[in-house]
Design an enzyme around this catalytic site. Structure first.
Site, PDB file in Angstrom:
ATOM      1  N   GLY A   1     -97.039   0.342-104.759  1.00  0.00           N
ATOM      2  CA  GLY A   1     -96.723  -0.067-106.133  1.00  0.00           C
ATOM      3  C   GLY A   1     -96.789   1.165-107.014  1.00  0.00           C
ATOM      4  O   GLY A   1     -97.880   1.631-107.344  1.00  0.00           O
TER       5      GLY A   1
ATOM      6  N   LYS B   1    -108.474 -17.068-121.846  1.00  0.00           N
ATOM      7  CA  LYS B   1    -107.070 -16.763-121.557  1.00  0.00           C
ATOM      8  C   LYS B   1    -106.219 -17.745-122.351  1.00  0.00           C
ATOM      9  O   LYS B   1    -106.645 -18.876-122.615  1.00  0.00           O
ATOM     10  CB  LYS B   1    -106.797 -16.964-120.061  1.00  0.00           C
ATOM     11  CG  LYS B   1    -105.580 -16.246-119.557  1.00  0.00           C
ATOM     12  CD  LYS B   1    -105.910 -14.823-119.186  1.00  0.00           C
ATOM     13  CE  LYS B   1    -104.695 -14.070-118.678  1.00  0.00           C
ATOM     14  NZ  LYS B   1    -105.046 -12.717-118.247  1.00  0.00           N
TER      15      LYS B   1
ATOM     16  N   VAL C   1    -100.132   1.415-112.994  1.00  0.00           N
ATOM     17  CA  VAL C   1    -101.433   1.577-112.348  1.00  0.00           C
ATOM     18  C   VAL C   1    -101.350   2.598-111.201  1.00  0.00           C
ATOM     19  O   VAL C   1    -102.166   3.532-111.108  1.00  0.00           O
ATOM     20  CB  VAL C   1    -101.953   0.208-111.827  1.00  0.00           C
ATOM     21  CG1 VAL C   1    -103.215   0.381-110.999  1.00  0.00           C
ATOM     22  CG2 VAL C   1    -102.211  -0.738-112.993  1.00  0.00           C
ATOM     23  N   GLY C   2    -100.356   2.438-110.324  1.00  0.00           N
ATOM     24  CA  GLY C   2    -100.255   3.296-109.137  1.00  0.00           C
ATOM     25  C   GLY C   2    -100.004   4.756-109.481  1.00  0.00           C
ATOM     26  O   GLY C   2    -100.633   5.659-108.912  1.00  0.00           O
TER      27      GLY C   2
ATOM     28  N   GLY D   1     -96.043   1.869-110.234  1.00  0.00           N
ATOM     29  CA  GLY D   1     -95.837   1.585-111.657  1.00  0.00           C
ATOM     30  C   GLY D   1     -96.973   2.200-112.444  1.00  0.00           C
ATOM     31  O   GLY D   1     -97.559   3.210-112.029  1.00  0.00           O
TER      32      GLY D   1
END
Ligand code: NAD
Length: 371
Positions: free
Chosen positions: A178, A77, A182-183, A180
């Site tokens: 949620g 990361k 993903v949802g 967005g």
């Protein structure tokens, strides 16, 4: 000494690089956690308050997620200190300078994360050539949020979990917290398989109808900038009331820790498939497990995005990426649930053991370790 050093264990981190470049006001960190399975893939996060410790934790999470997904990639990361909303004429040279400073660290592949996007990845690619994924479509990227790679993976996890629950997907009541990237896509793929969306929440509120909500209408509302609770044919609820809605499948796709000791008692569902990262506190997840609710952990269920990135890295097609997501997420979900059932342990513990074993086996194969 770096504050990330207090997290050293037998898996990593392999490398921590601090970058300071006063002429560009550049302050950034790269943590390569473990590369036994292959070059590390992990996002570049940009925020004013990032830290070496956070970077090391996120890098470890990527080691486990990539290993659990069965990808030939380790975990890493990078974090860049700064306001991600700064003007492009400041952000571009900063990101390019960071990429240049990491020349020669070929074991790390950049991806987008909070505060960075596909355009940022194009700048990295420009500086380093072949060391970024999540690129714009016109330079070989597969637009995972637009296509719904993570939502697609969630629907594969649900399929695999069906052998472990006592209801059918056709007609299953679905709650999405949620609404967005993903949802929305999880709801889209699951309704195609027969699920019925009964409640949805976004940051502004929630909407509920036990007879089902019209997904296309909700998506239209959201695209036009409205909240889901402006949908006309349902009961308007407070945002967090979706926690207590009776359902068969409950998908968190918003923020960390949305289900915790204070509200886990309200949950009335049979299967949770975690789209968001760490959406439940440890104690809440354990409480659900003890009540017999099946919880598919985040790093197994939401790996669609990183699998898509790994396929893009190999210049594979969109279709090949979606096939790989389906195959990997459903196989790994099934393996985790088999281990969890046989060993009578929560799915998260089974998943962590499975991922750790894969990394350790790769380390032994490379003779890096004598585990
Ligand atoms: P997004 O910004 O597109 O959507 C987030 C949605 O959550 C928005 O509709 C927002 O209104 C809503 N929201 C915010 N706070 C809420 C709350 N307290 N209650 C209910 N709704 C709330 O983000 P996304 O890309 O869909 O990601 C969602 C989560 O999934 C994040 O935790 C992200 O880290 C994780 N995730 C995303 C991907 C990916 O491919 N995008 C992959 C793995 C994990």
């Amino acid at each position: 000494m770096s504050e990330a050093f207090d997290q050293v264990d037998e898996l990593g981190p392999a490398k921590i690089i601090h970058v300071y470049e006063p002429s560009h006001h550049l302050k950034a960190i790269l943590v390569v956690d473990n590369v036994a399975c292959g070059p590390a893939i992990g996002g570049l996060r940009m925020a004013p308050d990032v830290s070496a410790r956070e970077c090391a934790r996120l890098a470890r999470a990527m080691t486990l997620k990539n290993a659990a997904a069965g990808l030939p990639h380790g975990g890493g990361k990078s974090v860049l200190f700064g306001d991600p909303k700064m003007p492009r004429e400041q952000k571009e040279p900063l990101i390019r300078a960071f990429a240049c400073a990491l020349r020669g660290n070929d074991e790390y592949i950049f991806g987008p994360d909070m505060g960075t996007d596909e355009t940022c990845m194009a700048w990295v690619q420009d500086e380093l050539g072949g060391r970024a994924v999540g690129l714009p479509r016109d330079i070989g990227g597969i637009p995972l949020d637009e296509l719904g790679a993570t939502g697609w993976g969630l629907s594969s996890a649900v399929d695999a979990a069906m052998d472990y629950v006592d209801f059918a997907l056709d007609g299953a009541r679905l709650v999405i917290q949620g609404f967005g990237s993903v949802g929305i896509h999880a709801a889209r793929f699951l309704t195609r398989k027969g699920a019925v969306v009964v409640a949805v929440a976004d940051s502004r509120g929630a909407i509920y109808n036990p007879d089902g909500l019209d997904l296309d209408r909700l998506i239209e509302l959201k695209s036009a900038g409205h909240g889901v609770n402006e949908y006309p044919h349902g009961e308007k609820l407070e945002r967090d009331a979706v926690v207590g809605i009776t359902s068969d499948i409950w998908i968190p796709a918003a923020r960390p820790d949305v289900v915790h000791a204070g509200n886990v008692g309200q949950m009335d569902t049979r299967l949770v498939v975690q789209g968001a990262n760490i959406p439940f506190t440890t104690e809440a997840e354990l409480a659900l497990h003890e009540r017999g609710v099946l919880v598919i952990p985040d790093f197994i269920a939401n790996a669609g995005g990183v699998i898509c990135g790994a396929m893009e890295y190999r210049h594979l097609s969109q279709q090949a990426a979606f096939d790989a997501i389906d195959e990997k997420v459903s196989t790994n979900t099934a393996e985790v649930l088999k281990r969890s059932t046989e060993q009578k342990i929560p799915p998260r513990l089974a998943a962590e053991r499975m991922a750790g074993e894969r990394v350790k086996r790769a380390m032994v194969t490379r003779r890096w370790s004598i585990f």
